[in-house]
Design a protein around this motif. Structure first.
Motif, PDB file in Angstrom:
ATOM      1  N   ALA A   1       0.973  -1.360  -0.110  1.00 37.32           N
ATOM      2  CA  ALA A   1       0.010   0.094  -0.075  1.00 37.32           C
ATOM      3  C   ALA A   1       0.748   1.249   0.035  1.00 37.32           C
ATOM      4  CB  ALA A   1      -0.953   0.023   1.006  1.00 37.32           C
ATOM      5  N   ASP A   2       2.020   0.995   0.714  1.00 37.14           N
ATOM      6  CA  ASP A   2       2.849   2.196   0.790  1.00 37.14           C
ATOM      7  C   ASP A   2       3.384   2.698  -0.426  1.00 37.14           C
ATOM      8  OD1 ASP A   2       4.589   4.263   2.420  1.00 37.14           O
ATOM      9  OD2 ASP A   2       6.160   3.014   2.019  1.00 37.14           O
ATOM     10  N   LEU A   3       3.794   1.695  -1.505  1.00 32.53           N
ATOM     11  CA  LEU A   3       4.169   1.939  -2.730  1.00 32.53           C
ATOM     12  C   LEU A   3       3.111   2.802  -3.716  1.00 32.53           C
ATOM     13  CD1 LEU A   3       5.690  -1.303  -3.885  1.00 32.53           C
ATOM     14  CD2 LEU A   3       6.997   0.702  -3.372  1.00 32.53           C
ATOM     15  N   PHE A   4       1.573   2.577  -3.563  1.00 36.21           N
ATOM     16  CA  PHE A   4       0.792   3.337  -4.096  1.00 36.21           C
ATOM     17  C   PHE A   4       0.565   4.726  -3.555  1.00 36.21           C
ATOM     18  CE2 PHE A   4      -0.532  -1.103  -5.185  1.00 36.21           C
ATOM     19  CZ  PHE A   4      -0.660  -1.170  -6.573  1.00 36.21           C
ATOM     20  N   VAL A   5       0.727   4.658  -2.208  1.00 38.04           N
ATOM     21  CA  VAL A   5       0.624   5.968  -1.433  1.00 38.04           C
ATOM     22  C   VAL A   5       1.621   6.894  -1.900  1.00 38.04           C
ATOM     23  CG1 VAL A   5       0.435   7.367   0.568  1.00 38.04           C
ATOM     24  CG2 VAL A   5      -0.867   4.925   0.458  1.00 38.04           C
ATOM     25  N   ILE A   6       2.828   6.291  -1.888  1.00 41.05           N
ATOM     26  CA  ILE A   6       3.828   7.269  -2.326  1.00 41.05           C
ATOM     27  C   ILE A   6       3.925   7.757  -4.001  1.00 41.05           C
ATOM     28  CG2 ILE A   6       6.444   7.446  -2.476  1.00 41.05           C
ATOM     29  CD1 ILE A   6       5.762   7.313   0.303  1.00 41.05           C
ATOM     30  N   LYS A   7       3.342   6.735  -4.586  1.00 40.78           N
ATOM     31  CA  LYS A   7       3.321   6.941  -6.046  1.00 40.78           C
ATOM     32  C   LYS A   7       2.058   8.374  -6.198  1.00 40.78           C
ATOM     33  CE  LYS A   7       2.531   5.761 -10.378  1.00 40.78           C
ATOM     34  NZ  LYS A   7       3.597   6.208 -11.393  1.00 40.78           N
ATOM     35  N   SER A   8       1.151   8.034  -5.521  1.00 45.52           N
ATOM     36  CA  SER A   8       0.208   9.535  -5.814  1.00 45.52           C
ATOM     37  C   SER A   8       0.603  10.516  -4.940  1.00 45.52           C
ATOM     38  CB  SER A   8      -1.227   8.964  -5.275  1.00 45.52           C
ATOM     39  OG  SER A   8      -1.156   8.637  -3.810  1.00 45.52           O
ATOM     40  N   SER A   9       1.436  10.521  -3.810  1.00 45.00           N
ATOM     41  CA  SER A   9       1.578  11.810  -3.208  1.00 45.00           C
ATOM     42  C   SER A   9       2.909  12.430  -3.400  1.00 45.00           C
ATOM     43  CB  SER A   9       1.689  11.383  -1.696  1.00 45.00           C
ATOM     44  OG  SER A   9       2.646  10.417  -1.212  1.00 45.00           O
ATOM     45  N   LEU A  10       4.081  11.644  -3.588  1.00 47.37           N
ATOM     46  CA  LEU A  10       5.371  12.177  -3.900  1.00 47.37           C
ATOM     47  C   LEU A  10       5.713  11.755  -5.517  1.00 47.37           C
ATOM     48  CD1 LEU A  10       7.914  13.523  -2.636  1.00 47.37           C
ATOM     49  CD2 LEU A  10       8.822  11.161  -1.925  1.00 47.37           C
ATOM     50  N   GLY A  11       5.477  10.398  -5.737  1.00 38.96           N
ATOM     51  CA  GLY A  11       6.050   9.922  -6.807  1.00 38.96           C
ATOM     52  C   GLY A  11       6.969   8.737  -6.640  1.00 38.96           C
ATOM     53  N   LEU A  12       7.272   7.977  -7.492  1.00 38.79           N
ATOM     54  CA  LEU A  12       8.196   6.686  -7.255  1.00 38.79           C
ATOM     55  C   LEU A  12       9.610   6.716  -7.891  1.00 38.79           C
ATOM     56  CD1 LEU A  12       6.013   3.390  -7.258  1.00 38.79           C
ATOM     57  CD2 LEU A  12       7.053   4.427  -5.461  1.00 38.79           C
ATOM     58  N   PHE A  13       9.310   7.691  -8.954  1.00 38.46           N
ATOM     59  CA  PHE A  13      10.578   7.555  -9.616  1.00 38.46           C
ATOM     60  C   PHE A  13      10.993   9.273  -9.871  1.00 38.46           C
ATOM     61  CE2 PHE A  13       8.466   3.778 -11.199  1.00 38.46           C
ATOM     62  CZ  PHE A  13       9.610   2.875 -10.936  1.00 38.46           C
ATOM     63  N   GLU A  14      12.370   9.123 -10.450  1.00 36.30           N
ATOM     64  CA  GLU A  14      13.104  10.630 -10.222  1.00 36.30           C
ATOM     65  C   GLU A  14      12.306  11.560 -10.822  1.00 36.30           C
ATOM     66  OE1 GLU A  14      17.107   9.938 -11.336  1.00 36.30           O
ATOM     67  OE2 GLU A  14      17.790  11.809 -11.435  1.00 36.30           O
ATOM     68  N   GLN A  15      11.802  11.569 -12.107  1.00 34.15           N
ATOM     69  CA  GLN A  15      11.063  12.684 -12.851  1.00 34.15           C
ATOM     70  C   GLN A  15       9.766  12.996 -11.982  1.00 34.15           C
ATOM     71  OE1 GLN A  15      11.894  14.926 -15.125  1.00 34.15           O
ATOM     72  NE2 GLN A  15      13.699  13.875 -15.099  1.00 34.15           N
ATOM     73  N   GLU A  16       8.730  11.903 -11.731  1.00 35.17           N
ATOM     74  CA  GLU A  16       7.676  12.432 -10.766  1.00 35.17           C
ATOM     75  C   GLU A  16       8.362  13.199  -9.680  1.00 35.17           C
ATOM     76  OE1 GLU A  16       5.528   8.203 -11.909  1.00 35.17           O
ATOM     77  OE2 GLU A  16       6.577   8.305 -10.223  1.00 35.17           O
ATOM     78  N   ILE A  17       9.004  12.415  -8.780  1.00 34.51           N
ATOM     79  CA  ILE A  17       9.458  13.133  -7.366  1.00 34.51           C
ATOM     80  C   ILE A  17       9.928  14.647  -7.599  1.00 34.51           C
ATOM     81  CG2 ILE A  17      10.877  12.926  -5.571  1.00 34.51           C
ATOM     82  CD1 ILE A  17      11.155   9.919  -6.110  1.00 34.51           C
ATOM     83  N   TYR A  18      10.801  14.809  -8.956  1.00 36.15           N
ATOM     84  CA  TYR A  18      11.251  16.166  -9.238  1.00 36.15           C
ATOM     85  C   TYR A  18       9.989  17.173  -9.243  1.00 36.15           C
ATOM     86  CZ  TYR A  18      13.909  19.807 -11.532  1.00 36.15           C
ATOM     87  OH  TYR A  18      14.701  20.763 -11.846  1.00 36.15           O
ATOM     88  N   LYS A  19       9.198  16.574 -10.085  1.00 35.03           N
ATOM     89  CA  LYS A  19       7.900  17.515 -10.234  1.00 35.03           C
ATOM     90  C   LYS A  19       7.135  17.900  -9.154  1.00 35.03           C
ATOM     91  CE  LYS A  19       6.799  16.130 -15.211  1.00 35.03           C
ATOM     92  NZ  LYS A  19       5.896  15.481 -16.012  1.00 35.03           N
ATOM     93  N   THR A  20       7.125  16.605  -8.259  1.00 34.44           N
ATOM     94  CA  THR A  20       6.369  17.089  -6.934  1.00 34.44           C
ATOM     95  C   THR A  20       7.096  18.017  -5.990  1.00 34.44           C
ATOM     96  OG1 THR A  20       5.716  14.760  -7.166  1.00 34.44           O
ATOM     97  CG2 THR A  20       5.032  15.923  -5.055  1.00 34.44           C
ATOM     98  N   LEU A  21       8.373  17.882  -6.051  1.00 26.29           N
ATOM     99  CA  LEU A  21       8.963  18.875  -5.017  1.00 26.29           C
ATOM    100  C   LEU A  21       9.217  20.062  -5.752  1.00 26.29           C
ATOM    101  CD1 LEU A  21      11.890  16.300  -3.589  1.00 26.29           C
ATOM    102  CD2 LEU A  21       9.574  16.746  -2.616  1.00 26.29           C
TER     103      LEU A  21
END
Lengths: 148, 160
Positions: free
Chosen positions: B32-52
């Motif tokens: 479940a943590d993987l799904f939550v992190i995916k939607s709140s922060l992102g799992l991979f570099e580009q997604e996280i970069y955009k969120t932050l």
């Protein structure tokens, strides 16, 4: 303490330090460490465009924290049983003081909301005392792991 | 924690299902943590970069300081509880294995570093995001392995 469990406790203490550091940053960012900032955060300030908190809003923040505080304090304090401080009388005072400061840290916000502005000081003092007591307990545990 | 003092966990009728239940819930948390992190922060570099840091082309605002601090504060609490419980159960069941300490240290160091690196990515340097992603997946994979190992050891293994 058994060697294998020492690893777990050391890492748990490291995580706990991170948790404490993040809570200090969060307190500074969201509330602030002055009496006026605490009052503004809970009662609002028209000049600064800050809205006041509601009872429901406070309860939503409080609910997970009540569980979290109780669990976290219990886990950290129960490690003391495995140390030589177990039989010390003053540890009893530290345990009670930790729970009491945690209680005031959580519930003083309600008193502020209901007009007892003096509780802004209680909030600040209890937060600092709570964090300091936890740091002191971490130090006791750390020293017993490395020196006993 | 009673399971740390029981001599043979596999022979204890009440502790075995309790620990199995705990471990199944731990696995569910990890998934479940993987799904939550995916939607709140992102799992991979580009997604996280955009969120932050936000993205002007997609009109995304950067993550505010208070939201980031709330996020990481909650993460620290849940991670420490899950990891501490899991590593204690694992050490109790796998203490005879030569690599058990290595597995525990890998789990704890990677989890700890993932939190530090996420903080550094937000406050200091964007390049730490890739290291954060690596440590995040390492601790999830090791935790998943440890939980599966413990269930197998409690329910099926004959000699460990």
């Amino acid at each position: 303490m058994q060697n294998a469990y020492k690893y777990s406790v050391i890492y748990f203490l490291l995580f706990s330090l991170l948790l404490l550091a993040s809570s200090v940053f969060l307190f500074e960012e969201k509330i602030g460490f002055s009496h006026r900032e605490v009052i503004n955060y809970y009662l609002g300030n028209e000049v600064l465009f800050q809205s006041s908190k509601t009872t429901t809003g406070l309860l939503k923040v409080l609910l997970p924290h009540i569980f979290g505080f109780g669990l976290f304090i219990m886990v950290v304090l129960h490690f003391l049983i495995f140390t030589s401080y177990n039989k010390s009388k003053y540890i009893y005072i530290v345990i009670i003081a930790t729970f009491i400061s945690g209680f005031f840290e959580l519930f003083s916000s309600f008193f502020i909301l209901y007009g007892f502005e003096f509780f802004a000081y209680i909030k600040l003092i209890s937060f600092i005392v709570f964090q300091s007591l936890l740091l002191y307990i971490f130090w006791l545990l750390g020293s017993s792991i490395f020196y006993e | 924690m009673r399971f740390t003092i029981i001599k043979d966990l596999k022979q204890d009728r009440s502790m075995r299902p309790i620990l199995n239940g705990l471990l199944i819930f731990t696995i569910m948390y990890l998934i479940a943590d993987l799904f939550v992190i995916k939607s709140s922060l992102g799992l991979f570099e580009q997604e996280i970069y955009k969120t932050l840091y936000g993205d002007k082309d997609e009109f995304l605002d950067p993550m505010s300081k208070s939201i980031f601090l709330e996020f990481i504060h909650t993460q620290i609490f849940f991670m420490m509880m899950i990891i501490f419980t899991l590593s204690t159960v694992y050490m109790r069941l796998a203490f005879k294995l030569s690599y058990s300490l290595f597995a525990v240290n890998t789990l704890l160091v990677s989890a700890f570093m993932s939190l530090i690196l996420l903080g550094l990515s937000y406050y200091v340097e964007k390049d730490y995001i890739s290291l954060y992603v690596i440590t995040f997946f390492i601790w999830h994979i090791v935790a998943f392995y440890m939980a599966i190992f413990c269930i197998w050891s409690l329910s099926f293994a004959k000699c460990i």
